[in-house]
Design a protein around this motif. Sequence first.
Motif, PDB file in Angstrom:
ATOM      1  N   ILE A  30       0.874  -1.168   0.000  1.00 55.39           N
ATOM      2  CA  ILE A  30       0.000   0.000   0.000  1.00 55.39           C
ATOM      3  C   ILE A  30       0.914   1.222   0.000  1.00 55.39           C
ATOM      4  CG2 ILE A  30      -1.802   1.262   1.222  1.00 55.39           C
ATOM      5  CD1 ILE A  30      -2.625  -1.354   2.531  1.00 55.39           C
ATOM      6  N   PRO A  31       0.753   2.126  -0.947  1.00 53.48           N
ATOM      7  CA  PRO A  31       1.616   3.313  -0.968  1.00 53.48           C
ATOM      8  C   PRO A  31       1.496   4.114   0.332  1.00 53.48           C
ATOM      9  CG  PRO A  31       0.392   3.118  -3.014  1.00 53.48           C
ATOM     10  CD  PRO A  31      -0.157   2.090  -2.079  1.00 53.48           C
ATOM     11  N   PRO A  32       2.635   4.560   0.889  1.00 51.50           N
ATOM     12  CA  PRO A  32       2.598   5.315   2.145  1.00 51.50           C
ATOM     13  C   PRO A  32       1.725   6.564   2.081  1.00 51.50           C
ATOM     14  CG  PRO A  32       4.842   4.662   1.645  1.00 51.50           C
ATOM     15  CD  PRO A  32       4.007   4.301   0.454  1.00 51.50           C
ATOM     16  N   LEU A  33       1.659   7.201   0.921  1.00 51.75           N
ATOM     17  CA  LEU A  33       0.806   8.383   0.794  1.00 51.75           C
ATOM     18  C   LEU A  33      -0.663   8.006   0.939  1.00 51.75           C
ATOM     19  CD1 LEU A  33       0.838  11.391   0.328  1.00 51.75           C
ATOM     20  CD2 LEU A  33       0.750  10.970  -2.120  1.00 51.75           C
ATOM     21  N   ASP A  34      -1.061   6.849   0.411  1.00 53.74           N
ATOM     22  CA  ASP A  34      -2.435   6.377   0.586  1.00 53.74           C
ATOM     23  C   ASP A  34      -2.714   6.035   2.041  1.00 53.74           C
ATOM     24  OD1 ASP A  34      -3.076   6.731  -2.054  1.00 53.74           O
ATOM     25  OD2 ASP A  34      -2.867   4.618  -2.608  1.00 53.74           O
ATOM     26  N   VAL A  35      -1.727   5.456   2.728  1.00 55.93           N
ATOM     27  CA  VAL A  35      -1.890   5.163   4.158  1.00 55.93           C
ATOM     28  C   VAL A  35      -2.122   6.456   4.925  1.00 55.93           C
ATOM     29  CG1 VAL A  35      -0.731   4.295   6.222  1.00 55.93           C
ATOM     30  CG2 VAL A  35      -0.540   3.037   4.083  1.00 55.93           C
ATOM     31  N   ALA A  36      -1.314   7.477   4.648  1.00 57.16           N
ATOM     32  CA  ALA A  36      -1.480   8.764   5.330  1.00 57.16           C
ATOM     33  C   ALA A  36      -2.842   9.381   5.020  1.00 57.16           C
ATOM     34  CB  ALA A  36      -0.359   9.710   4.923  1.00 57.16           C
ATOM     35  N   THR A  49     -11.897  12.456  -0.547  1.00 58.09           N
ATOM     36  CA  THR A  49     -12.540  11.540  -1.473  1.00 58.09           C
ATOM     37  C   THR A  49     -11.638  10.322  -1.634  1.00 58.09           C
ATOM     38  OG1 THR A  49     -13.503  13.409  -2.646  1.00 58.09           O
ATOM     39  CG2 THR A  49     -13.500  11.281  -3.778  1.00 58.09           C
ATOM     40  N   PRO A  50     -12.136   9.120  -1.340  1.00 57.92           N
ATOM     41  CA  PRO A  50     -11.283   7.932  -1.456  1.00 57.92           C
ATOM     42  C   PRO A  50     -10.848   7.689  -2.898  1.00 57.92           C
ATOM     43  CG  PRO A  50     -13.307   7.429  -0.254  1.00 57.92           C
ATOM     44  CD  PRO A  50     -13.454   8.803  -0.814  1.00 57.92           C
ATOM     45  N   THR A  51      -9.539   7.644  -3.097  1.00 57.94           N
ATOM     46  CA  THR A  51      -8.983   7.342  -4.412  1.00 57.94           C
ATOM     47  C   THR A  51      -8.241   6.005  -4.386  1.00 57.94           C
ATOM     48  OG1 THR A  51      -6.981   8.575  -3.871  1.00 57.94           O
ATOM     49  CG2 THR A  51      -8.723   9.773  -5.026  1.00 57.94           C
ATOM     50  N   TRP A  52      -8.367   5.288  -3.295  1.00 60.38           N
ATOM     51  CA  TRP A  52      -7.705   4.005  -3.118  1.00 60.38           C
ATOM     52  C   TRP A  52      -8.756   2.903  -3.131  1.00 60.38           C
ATOM     53  CZ3 TRP A  52      -7.741   8.048   0.352  1.00 60.38           C
ATOM     54  CH2 TRP A  52      -8.666   7.951   1.387  1.00 60.38           C
ATOM     55  N   PRO A  53      -8.336   1.673  -3.437  1.00 62.76           N
ATOM     56  CA  PRO A  53      -9.296   0.553  -3.410  1.00 62.76           C
ATOM     57  C   PRO A  53      -9.800   0.287  -1.988  1.00 62.76           C
ATOM     58  CG  PRO A  53      -7.295  -0.057  -4.585  1.00 62.76           C
ATOM     59  CD  PRO A  53      -7.044   1.271  -3.955  1.00 62.76           C
ATOM     60  N   GLU A  54     -11.022  -0.193  -1.902  1.00 63.78           N
ATOM     61  CA  GLU A  54     -11.615  -0.488  -0.597  1.00 63.78           C
ATOM     62  C   GLU A  54     -10.850  -1.590   0.136  1.00 63.78           C
ATOM     63  OE1 GLU A  54     -15.878  -1.973   1.123  1.00 63.78           O
ATOM     64  OE2 GLU A  54     -15.860  -0.701  -0.667  1.00 63.78           O
ATOM     65  N   THR A  55     -10.218  -2.473  -0.613  1.00 61.34           N
ATOM     66  CA  THR A  55      -9.437  -3.544   0.026  1.00 61.34           C
ATOM     67  C   THR A  55      -8.245  -2.979   0.788  1.00 61.34           C
ATOM     68  OG1 THR A  55      -8.209  -3.874  -2.033  1.00 61.34           O
ATOM     69  CG2 THR A  55     -10.090  -5.301  -1.637  1.00 61.34           C
ATOM     70  N   TYR A  56      -7.660  -1.881   0.306  1.00 60.09           N
ATOM     71  CA  TYR A  56      -6.561  -1.240   1.041  1.00 60.09           C
ATOM     72  C   TYR A  56      -7.025  -0.783   2.418  1.00 60.09           C
ATOM     73  CZ  TYR A  56      -3.424  -0.821  -3.021  1.00 60.09           C
ATOM     74  OH  TYR A  56      -2.590  -1.058  -4.074  1.00 60.09           O
ATOM     75  N   GLU A  57      -8.206  -0.193   2.455  1.00 63.64           N
ATOM     76  CA  GLU A  57      -8.743   0.303   3.719  1.00 63.64           C
ATOM     77  C   GLU A  57      -9.023  -0.853   4.681  1.00 63.64           C
ATOM     78  OE1 GLU A  57     -12.145   3.479   5.096  1.00 63.64           O
ATOM     79  OE2 GLU A  57     -11.486   3.418   3.009  1.00 63.64           O
ATOM     80  N   THR A  58      -9.556  -1.956   4.162  1.00 61.78           N
ATOM     81  CA  THR A  58      -9.815  -3.126   4.991  1.00 61.78           C
ATOM     82  C   THR A  58      -8.511  -3.700   5.531  1.00 61.78           C
ATOM     83  OG1 THR A  58     -11.780  -3.639   3.686  1.00 61.78           O
ATOM     84  CG2 THR A  58     -10.880  -5.403   5.038  1.00 61.78           C
TER      85      THR A  58
END
Length: 77
Positions: A30-36, A49-58
Motif C-alpha cells: 500500500i503506498p505510504p501516501l495512501d496510508v497517510a 474523497t477515497p482514491t484508493w481501493p476499498e481492500t486497502y482500507e480493509t
Amino acid sequence: MPIRISPFVWCFLLLIAAIVLGAAIGAVSIPPLDVARMLLGKLPFVHLTPTWPETYETILFDIRLPRTLLILLAGAA
C-alpha cells in the motif's frame, strides 16, 4: 537566527513516519501516501474523497494498523 526544533518533536515525527511505513509494508503493498490519506480521512472535519481501493482500507484498519500499534505499545514498555 534559525528556528530550533525540540528533539521531542523530531522523535514524534519519526514515530509517525515509522507507523505509516510499518502499516504500508506487507504482502500487499500500500503506498505510504495512501496510508497517510486513509488515516487523515478518519479524523473528524477532514473530508477526503477515497482514491484508493476499498481492500486497502480493509487491510489497513483490520490487520496492519492494530498490529503496528501493538508493536508500538510493546516497544514503549
